[in-house]
Design an enzyme around this catalytic site. Structure first.
Site, PDB file in Angstrom:
ATOM      1  N   LYS A  46     -13.297  29.036 -40.775  1.00  0.00           N
ATOM      2  CA  LYS A  46     -13.495  29.737 -42.033  1.00  0.00           C
ATOM      3  C   LYS A  46     -13.786  31.201 -41.723  1.00  0.00           C
ATOM      4  CE  LYS A  46     -13.552  26.208 -45.022  1.00  0.00           C
ATOM      5  NZ  LYS A  46     -12.698  26.115 -46.222  1.00  0.00           N
ATOM      6  N   ASP A  79      -8.821  29.476 -42.414  1.00  0.00           N
ATOM      7  CA  ASP A  79      -8.888  29.483 -43.876  1.00  0.00           C
ATOM      8  C   ASP A  79      -9.593  30.773 -44.285  1.00  0.00           C
ATOM      9  OD1 ASP A  79      -9.098  29.063 -46.567  1.00  0.00           O
ATOM     10  OD2 ASP A  79     -10.348  27.271 -46.416  1.00  0.00           O
ATOM     11  N   GLU A 120      -4.429  29.339 -44.096  1.00  0.00           N
ATOM     12  CA  GLU A 120      -4.699  28.858 -45.456  1.00  0.00           C
ATOM     13  C   GLU A 120      -5.165  29.975 -46.377  1.00  0.00           C
ATOM     14  OE1 GLU A 120      -7.361  25.392 -47.718  1.00  0.00           O
ATOM     15  OE2 GLU A 120      -7.323  25.526 -45.539  1.00  0.00           O
ATOM     16  N   ASP A 123      -3.754  26.882 -51.190  1.00  0.00           N
ATOM     17  CA  ASP A 123      -4.840  25.982 -51.590  1.00  0.00           C
ATOM     18  C   ASP A 123      -5.210  26.257 -53.040  1.00  0.00           C
ATOM     19  OD1 ASP A 123      -7.010  24.339 -51.892  1.00  0.00           O
ATOM     20  OD2 ASP A 123      -8.293  25.380 -50.471  1.00  0.00           O
ATOM     21  N   LYS A 125      -5.982  18.467 -52.752  1.00  0.00           N
ATOM     22  CA  LYS A 125      -7.377  18.062 -52.973  1.00  0.00           C
ATOM     23  C   LYS A 125      -7.429  17.305 -54.291  1.00  0.00           C
ATOM     24  CE  LYS A 125      -9.288  21.991 -50.435  1.00  0.00           C
ATOM     25  NZ  LYS A 125     -10.020  23.283 -50.507  1.00  0.00           N
ATOM     26  N   GLU A 179      -8.501  16.822 -43.471  1.00  0.00           N
ATOM     27  CA  GLU A 179      -9.828  17.291 -43.061  1.00  0.00           C
ATOM     28  C   GLU A 179     -10.913  16.562 -43.851  1.00  0.00           C
ATOM     29  OE1 GLU A 179     -10.544  21.206 -45.775  1.00  0.00           O
ATOM     30  OE2 GLU A 179      -9.338  21.531 -43.981  1.00  0.00           O
TER      31      GLU A 179
END
Length: 397
Positions: free
Chosen positions: A170, A199, A225, A252, A276, A330
């Site tokens: 991240k 990401d 991402e 995303d 998601k 993930e």
């Protein structure tokens, strides 16, 4: 209507579960997750569980744990009570008519309904979702402590345990130069032993991304991402064209609905969709977005909102039914929490998450754990995201 399949009761509660370490993103850090857990009962007494987890309250999108619970109790549950439990699409239509948006809330209710029906039929949920195409998925782990030494220590341990060899980082909270340096140090240490993803959580503009992403790719990053804001489809398209031969761009926040997926496909704006369940509005709608990906020759990745084993198992079931062009998943949320809500977590073996085969989502919820973390029992107040990247705080806790 078969009375034993009628929806009789729906309850929602907010839990507060600490994380094992601060989890840092481009917009802040969290040290506690607050999932909304839904339990739904059918007329025969069978029940199922669903979950909607946000990251840092409403910091990731518009829905908060408090808003999710209110939407379920005040609007969604009333239109489903007394309805046939096996009519999943009808249930979604009824929820849509009663409440616009609120994808997270709807996903938790639909999840509980599918779990209850699968359990009452004695079937694993994947049998109600099109049938599984795989028994396991490569499982990623996010390195988000912000400290190189700690990130490498985590990565080394998980490699030795044969739990993860895909690592996501991240970034976006610091300057691009500092982020690139941080990623490069991790990449050099893991070279030849693991796959690296970053990401950026929408933190960069198009120009910043065009300038710095090539350096991340040179360092060894293979999947990138959401480098830019979710509305900036044009920048995603430019990056996908310019960098496509060297690394994959993954959408995303930009891809929530099937219509979003169509827009990205037409614009050739990404190579991968991060799926998601919560942001798509449920398991069935996750399959709809995945169908667009498959038709457009776009890959998919099984994302997470850091759910407990309830939401993670549900996602694993729907991911098991999707096409071959995937980049793993993930669903590590349970590992990031100090404790879980189920009797036994899903197995991780040889770097892959093993699908629990049911009935329902294949995990048994421990009522004592629900009570232990229930916000109503503890008297805690909402979590506030730490925008200064210090430890999150809760007033009065």
């Amino acid at each position: 209507m078969t009375g034993r399949f009628r929806i009789e009761r729906i309850e929602a509660r907010i839990l507060d579960i600490p994380t094992i370490r601060p989890h840092r993103l481009s917009f802040g850090a969290i040290s506690r997750q607050s999932p909304v857990i839904v339990q739904l009962w059918l007329g025969n007494g069978a029940s199922g569980f669903g979950e909607a987890a946000t990251i840092g309250g409403p910091s990731w999108n518009e829905e908060s744990p408090e808003g999710i619970r209110h939407a379920i109790e005040a609007y969604l549950a009333p239109v489903l009570l007394g309805q046939e439990g096996g009519c999943f699409s009808d249930a979604l239509d009824r929820m849509d008519a009663a409440c616009k948006g609120n994808a997270f809330a709807k996903s938790a209710v639909e999840m509980a309904l599918i779990d209850a029906m699968a359990r009452t039929l004695g079937l694993p949920a994947w049998q109600l979702l099109g049938g599984k195409r795989r028994q396991s998925l490569p499982l990623a782990w996010t390195l988000a402590s912000g400290d190189v030494a700690r990130d490498l220590e985590e990565a080394q341990l998980r490699l030795e345990q044969r739990r993860h060899r895909i690592f996501k980082m991240k970034i976006g909270a610091r300057s691009p130069e500092d982020d690139v340096s941080h990623v490069a140090q991790i990449a050099r240490a893991l070279e030849g032993r693991a796959t690296l993803t970053v990401d950026i959580n929408q933190a960069w503009d198009g120009s910043t991304a065009r300038r710095h992403l090539p350096r991340l790719i040179d360092a060894g990053v293979s999947l990138i991402e959401q480098p830019v804001a979710k509305w900036n489809v044009e920048a995603l398209a430019v990056l996908s064209t310019e960098l496509g031969a060297r690394a994959c761009i993954m959408a995303d926040e930009t891809v929530c609905t099937p219509q979003d997926a169509m827009r990205l496909a037409r614009a050739k704006a990404c190579h991968v969709f991060s799926l998601k369940v919560a942001k798509h509005g449920g398991l069935l709608r996750t399959r709809e977005v995945a169908a667009v990906a498959e038709a457009a020759d776009i890959g998919w990745y099984g994302g997470t909102m850091l759910e407990t084993s309830i939401g993670s198992a549900a996602a694993a079931h729907v991911f098991s039914t999707l096409g071959k062009q995937h980049h793993g998943c993930e669903l590590f949320g349970p590992q990031l929490l100090v404790d879980d809500l189920v009797v036994q977590r899903m197995e991780i073996r040889d770097f892959e998450l093993q699908l629990p085969d049911g009935p329902g989502f294949g995990v048994d919820v421990d009522p004592a754990q629900l009570e232990r973390f229930d916000r109503a029992r503890t008297g805690l107040v909402p979590v506030h995201i730490d925008l200064g990247h210090r430890a999150p705080f809760t007033q009065g806790a």
